[in-house]
Design a protein around this motif. Sequence first.
Motif, short mmCIF file in Angstrom:
data_model
loop_
_atom_site.label_atom_id
_atom_site.label_comp_id
_atom_site.label_asym_id
_atom_site.label_seq_id
_atom_site.Cartn_x
_atom_site.Cartn_y
_atom_site.Cartn_z
N THR A 185 -9.72 -15.95 -13.33
CA THR A 185 -10.16 -15.27 -12.11
C THR A 185 -9.88 -16.17 -10.91
O THR A 185 -9.60 -17.37 -11.06
N PRO A 186 -9.98 -15.63 -9.70
CA PRO A 186 -9.80 -16.48 -8.51
C PRO A 186 -10.77 -17.65 -8.45
O PRO A 186 -10.49 -18.64 -7.75
N GLY A 226 -4.47 -4.20 -6.36
CA GLY A 226 -4.37 -4.63 -7.75
C GLY A 226 -5.01 -3.69 -8.75
O GLY A 226 -4.63 -3.68 -9.93
N HIS A 227 -5.98 -2.89 -8.32
CA HIS A 227 -6.61 -1.93 -9.22
C HIS A 227 -5.78 -0.65 -9.37
O HIS A 227 -6.10 0.19 -10.21
N PRO A 245 -3.26 -13.15 -3.22
CA PRO A 245 -4.68 -12.79 -3.29
C PRO A 245 -5.04 -11.55 -2.49
O PRO A 245 -5.79 -10.68 -2.97
N GLU A 246 -4.52 -11.42 -1.28
CA GLU A 246 -4.83 -10.27 -0.44
C GLU A 246 -4.27 -8.99 -1.05
O GLU A 246 -4.97 -7.96 -1.11
N LYS A 296 0.83 -1.20 0.00
CA LYS A 296 0.00 0.00 0.00
C LYS A 296 0.86 1.26 0.00
O LYS A 296 0.56 2.23 -0.71
N MET A 347 -4.99 -15.65 -9.67
CA MET A 347 -5.11 -15.10 -8.33
C MET A 347 -4.76 -13.62 -8.25
O MET A 347 -4.73 -13.05 -7.16
N GLY A 348 -4.51 -12.99 -9.39
CA GLY A 348 -4.37 -11.53 -9.39
C GLY A 348 -3.06 -10.97 -9.88
O GLY A 348 -2.92 -9.75 -9.99
N ALA A 360 -3.54 -8.44 -4.19
CA ALA A 360 -4.27 -8.16 -5.43
C ALA A 360 -5.62 -7.51 -5.15
O ALA A 360 -6.03 -6.58 -5.84
N ARG A 361 -6.32 -7.99 -4.13
CA ARG A 361 -7.63 -7.39 -3.77
C ARG A 361 -7.47 -5.95 -3.33
O ARG A 361 -8.28 -5.08 -3.67
N GLU A 362 -6.42 -5.67 -2.56
CA GLU A 362 -6.27 -4.36 -1.95
C GLU A 362 -5.65 -3.32 -2.88
O GLU A 362 -6.06 -2.16 -2.85
#
Length: 411
Positions: A396-397, A323-324, A316-317, A285, A346-347, A319-321
């Motif tokens: 995708t996941p 990745g965008h 995965p974590e 981050k 997984m991202g 990428a979710r937080e």
Amino acid sequence: MVQRQFPRPTEILDLMKFKKPELNGKKRRLDGALTIYDLQRIAKRRTPKAAFDYTDGSAEGELSLSRARQAFEDIEFHPSILRDVSMVDTRAQIFGGESAMPFGIAPTGFTRLMQTEGEIAGAGAAAAAGIPFTLSTLGTTSIEDVKATNPNGRNWFQLYVMRQREISYGLVERAAAAGFDTLMFTVDTPVAGARLRDARNGFSIPPQLSLGTIANAIPRPWWWWDFLTTQKLEFASLSSTGGTVGELLDSAMDPSISFEDLDVIRSMWPGKLVVKGVQNLEDSKKLVDLGVDGIILSNHGGRQLDRAPIPFHLLPEVAREVGHHTEIAIDTGIMNGADIVASIAMGAKFTLVGRAYLYGLMAGGREGVDRMIAILSDQIVRTMKLLEVKTLDELTPAHVTQLQRLIPRGK
């Protein structure tokens, strides 16, 4: 009752086709390699123990590496059905450009010690395959020679910030002048990890002879012939050698490296800047907030901190937080094209392979690296078709379950 008859010679010949023998020993070896583990076995036979173990080994108990490889084995795929996958598209967009496959060649140090063609073989094979090649600060081929080998492809440069900052700054300037498009700022090497195989083998730069190394070299004369009859081993970033790899790293690396160094390098570099060696969400981050162009989740192939986080589990974590907001790549433990497909699902946007590349190099020089790329590429295409996805963007996941083996205990 089964009726039996004596077979005619012509019928036997129709049923039995003799394979044409392959007289080229290298081609025969490489054609017989169907997996990266096959290349690993060939490399071990053909390379002196100290050089092979430098590639094959990792830090201390080698738990980080074994766990990373195990994590890729501990997955379950979830394929779709009845979709047309007669053609699949493996192209990936990463760090401002394209790659024909969702993997590139990772930076590796002291590469010509593994096999004398070294980075020239890697860069040439990457150029032919249309994938990126990364040159290490501790590479054994110059920035300019890599560019000459891969003049139209994507060349990346991996940077260590060294005690003598002017060395690092000079390398940044040369890479930029040569047209390298991406800089990997590496952050997980304030000091060298405890690479015990190297210590036990007495592995040094340059190699030092002992009774053990001589005995080990006797059945591998081709390696010593190549080493002794080709261009002298030189390093772009080391003005002096002599000592173990760990001693060389400790003398060159600076444990005081900080975010201020990242700012300085960023001000110097005109291309994409990515940070390699990220191992937690908080740092991911922070780097996104600082505006870097990408992050590489990596524990340095298990060669630094043993028991480090497993990048594939961290993916995965992260990428979710984030990745965008940034592009994520991953390395460590990849030994199969299915590992690469799972990472994309997984991202991750991209993956890097280091040991797989060096196994191919040791197994057969440039042709061995070509074979490594072909093996992974075939596995990627086959896995995508069996999952019934046409493009990487369709992964995708939902296509992957990470099975649990190491579960944190509650506090």
